[in-house]
Scaffold this motif. Structure first.
Motif, PDB file in Angstrom:
ATOM      1  N   LEU A 119      50.857   9.221  24.524  1.00 33.74           N
ATOM      2  CA  LEU A 119      50.322  10.510  24.061  1.00 33.74           C
ATOM      3  C   LEU A 119      50.089  10.513  22.552  1.00 33.74           C
ATOM      4  O   LEU A 119      48.969  10.730  22.098  1.00 33.74           O
ATOM      5  CB  LEU A 119      51.257  11.652  24.467  1.00 33.74           C
ATOM      6  N   ARG A 120      51.132  10.250  21.773  1.00 32.88           N
ATOM      7  CA  ARG A 120      50.944  10.234  20.329  1.00 32.88           C
ATOM      8  C   ARG A 120      49.988   9.118  19.919  1.00 32.88           C
ATOM      9  O   ARG A 120      49.141   9.303  19.036  1.00 32.88           O
ATOM     10  CB  ARG A 120      52.275  10.068  19.613  1.00 32.88           C
ATOM     11  N   PHE A 123      46.580  10.316  20.571  1.00 33.79           N
ATOM     12  CA  PHE A 123      46.216  11.300  19.550  1.00 33.79           C
ATOM     13  C   PHE A 123      45.760  10.614  18.267  1.00 33.79           C
ATOM     14  O   PHE A 123      44.720  10.966  17.682  1.00 33.79           O
ATOM     15  CB  PHE A 123      47.413  12.219  19.264  1.00 33.79           C
ATOM     16  N   LYS A 127      42.066  10.725  16.705  1.00 32.57           N
ATOM     17  CA  LYS A 127      41.949  11.357  15.386  1.00 32.57           C
ATOM     18  C   LYS A 127      40.994  10.591  14.482  1.00 32.57           C
ATOM     19  O   LYS A 127      40.080  11.175  13.869  1.00 32.57           O
ATOM     20  CB  LYS A 127      43.337  11.441  14.746  1.00 32.57           C
ATOM     21  N   ASN A 143      39.040   8.127  27.398  1.00 30.81           N
ATOM     22  CA  ASN A 143      40.465   7.855  27.444  1.00 30.81           C
ATOM     23  C   ASN A 143      40.855   7.364  28.837  1.00 30.81           C
ATOM     24  O   ASN A 143      40.442   7.949  29.838  1.00 30.81           O
ATOM     25  CB  ASN A 143      41.252   9.122  27.108  1.00 30.81           C
ATOM     26  N   GLY A 165      49.424  15.256  29.206  1.00 34.40           N
ATOM     27  CA  GLY A 165      49.071  15.556  27.824  1.00 34.40           C
ATOM     28  C   GLY A 165      47.776  14.887  27.402  1.00 34.40           C
ATOM     29  O   GLY A 165      46.985  15.466  26.645  1.00 34.40           O
ATOM     30  N   ALA A 166      47.541  13.674  27.900  1.00 31.51           N
ATOM     31  CA  ALA A 166      46.304  12.962  27.577  1.00 31.51           C
ATOM     32  C   ALA A 166      45.081  13.714  28.094  1.00 31.51           C
ATOM     33  O   ALA A 166      44.041  13.773  27.426  1.00 31.51           O
ATOM     34  CB  ALA A 166      46.348  11.546  28.154  1.00 31.51           C
ATOM     35  N   LEU A 169      44.558  16.618  25.700  1.00 27.91           N
ATOM     36  CA  LEU A 169      43.912  16.183  24.462  1.00 27.91           C
ATOM     37  C   LEU A 169      42.423  15.939  24.681  1.00 27.91           C
ATOM     38  O   LEU A 169      41.595  16.276  23.822  1.00 27.91           O
ATOM     39  CB  LEU A 169      44.560  14.890  23.959  1.00 27.91           C
ATOM     40  N   THR A 170      42.083  15.360  25.809  1.00 30.71           N
ATOM     41  CA  THR A 170      40.679  15.096  26.130  1.00 30.71           C
ATOM     42  C   THR A 170      39.883  16.387  26.169  1.00 30.71           C
ATOM     43  O   THR A 170      38.800  16.497  25.576  1.00 30.71           O
ATOM     44  CB  THR A 170      40.579  14.374  27.489  1.00 30.71           C
ATOM     45  N   ALA A 172      40.692  19.391  24.881  1.00 38.74           N
ATOM     46  CA  ALA A 172      40.685  20.070  23.583  1.00 38.74           C
ATOM     47  C   ALA A 172      39.672  19.434  22.640  1.00 38.74           C
ATOM     48  O   ALA A 172      38.890  20.132  21.969  1.00 38.74           O
ATOM     49  CB  ALA A 172      42.078  20.039  22.966  1.00 38.74           C
ATOM     50  N   ALA A 173      39.668  18.104  22.579  1.00 39.90           N
ATOM     51  CA  ALA A 173      38.741  17.420  21.685  1.00 39.90           C
ATOM     52  C   ALA A 173      37.297  17.590  22.128  1.00 39.90           C
ATOM     53  O   ALA A 173      36.388  17.698  21.289  1.00 39.90           O
ATOM     54  CB  ALA A 173      39.096  15.933  21.612  1.00 39.90           C
TER      55      ALA A 173
END
Length: 253
Positions: A119-120, A123, A127, A143, A165-166, A169-170, A172-173
Motif C-alpha cells: 500500500l505505502r 502510494f 505519487k 496498478n 487500499g490499493a 488509491l486507484t 482516488a487518483a
C-alpha cells in the motif's frame, strides 16, 4: 507494421519476475522503451536480457518501493532523456505467505510489512509517476492488485487490507487527475503462476485454491499482462478508476 507503443516509455515496478516481467515483455514487444525496477538486480537483468534478445528496448534501475527517495530516482530514470513517462505499471508486492491467521491472532509485524510494501509502496510509486504525468498532460497508470482487494479472504487480513487500499488509491487518483489527461486503473488477478505464488505451497493447498476459480485452472502471467497492456493503451481511452477482475471468475462466486 507500426508498433502500437513506438516512442513511448514505461516504468514497471516489480519488473524482475511474474506479472511485472510479463508486462515488460509485452510492452517492449510493441516498441515501448521499458524501465524495470525492483530490489534484485539479477532478476531485473534477466528481464532486460530477454527483452533485448527479442529486439526490444529496456533498462533496469534497482529500487525499493518502500523508500521514497529510491522511488523518486526510479521515476527519473524511467523518464531519462525522453522527457516523458507514458505508462506506470505498479506490480511490486508481497503476498505474506500462507501462514493463515484470523485477525485477532494476525502478527502485527506482518500486517505492517504488507501495508508498507503493498500500500505505502504503491502510494509512493503513484505519487512520483503522477507528478510527471500531470506536468506532461498525459499518461496511464495500471496498478496490479488482487481479487483479495475486491472480496474478503479469511486468514490474510494484512494482504486483504493492503489490496483493498490499493483499489481505493486507484479510484482516488483517477478522480484527482482525469482532467489532466491521466488515467488510473487496476487489475485484480486471481491465482497466477508466479514465483510468489508457487514457492512453498503444498499440492493440497494449491488444488484448493485452483478449485476456488470457476475456470478451473491457474492463470499465466501473460494473461494478466494482456489486460494491463490494454489498460495502458489508447484502446481503453474512456476507462479510468476501475479495478478489472482478471480472475477466472473468482470474485463472481
Amino acid at each position: 507494421m507500426t508498433q502500437e507503443f513506438e516512442g513511448r516509455t514505461a516504468l514497471i515496478t516489480g519488473g524482475g519476475t511474474g506479472i511485472g516481467r510479463a508486462t515488460a515483455l509485452a510492452l517492449a514487444a510493441q516498441g515501448c522503451l521499458v524501465t524495470v525496477t525492483g530490489r534484485t538486480e539479477a532478476t531485473l537483468r534477466e528481464t532486460v536480457d530477454e527483452i533485448e534478445a527479442a529486439g526490444g528496448k529496456a533498462r533496469l534501475f534497482v529500487a525499493d518501493v518502500t523508500d521514497e527517495e529510491s522511488v523518486r530516482a526510479a521515476v527519473e530514470a524511467a523518464v531519462g532523456d525522453t522527457g516523458r513517462l507514458d505508462f506506470g505499471v505498479n506490480s511490486a508486492g508481497d503476498s505474506g505467505g500462507d501462514d493463515l491467521k484470523p485477525l485477532a491472532d494476525y502478527p502485527t509485524e506482518k500486517f505492517d510489512r504488507l501495508v508498507d510494501i503493498d500500500l505505502r509502496g504503491l502510494f509512493l510509486s503513484m505519487k512520483y509517476e503522477l507528478r510527471q504525468m500531470r506536468d506532461q498532460g498525459f499518461g496511464s497508470i495500471v496498478n496490479v492488485g488482487s481479487g483479495a482487494g475486491l472480496v474478503g479472504v479469511p486468514g490474510v487480513a494484512g494482504y486483504v487490507a493492503a489490496k483493498h487500499g490499493a483499489v481505493g488509491l486507484t479510484k482516488a487518483a483517477a478522480l484527482d487527475y482525469a482532467a489532466d489527461g491521466v488515467r488510473v486503473n487496476a487489475v485484480a488477478p486471481g491465482l497466477v503462476e508466479t514465483p510468489l505464488i508457487a514457492t512453498g505451497r503444498s499440492p493440497e493447498l494449491m488444488a484448493a485454491r485452483i478449485a476456488a476459480h470457476p475456470i478451473g485452472r491457474i492463470a499465466q502471467p501473460d494473461e494478466i499482462a494482456d489486460a494491463v497492456v490494454w489498460l495502458c493503451s489508447d484502446r481503453s481511452s474512456y476507462v479510468t478508476g476501475v479495478a478489472l477482475p482478471v480472475d477466472g471468475g473468482y470474485t463472481t462466486r
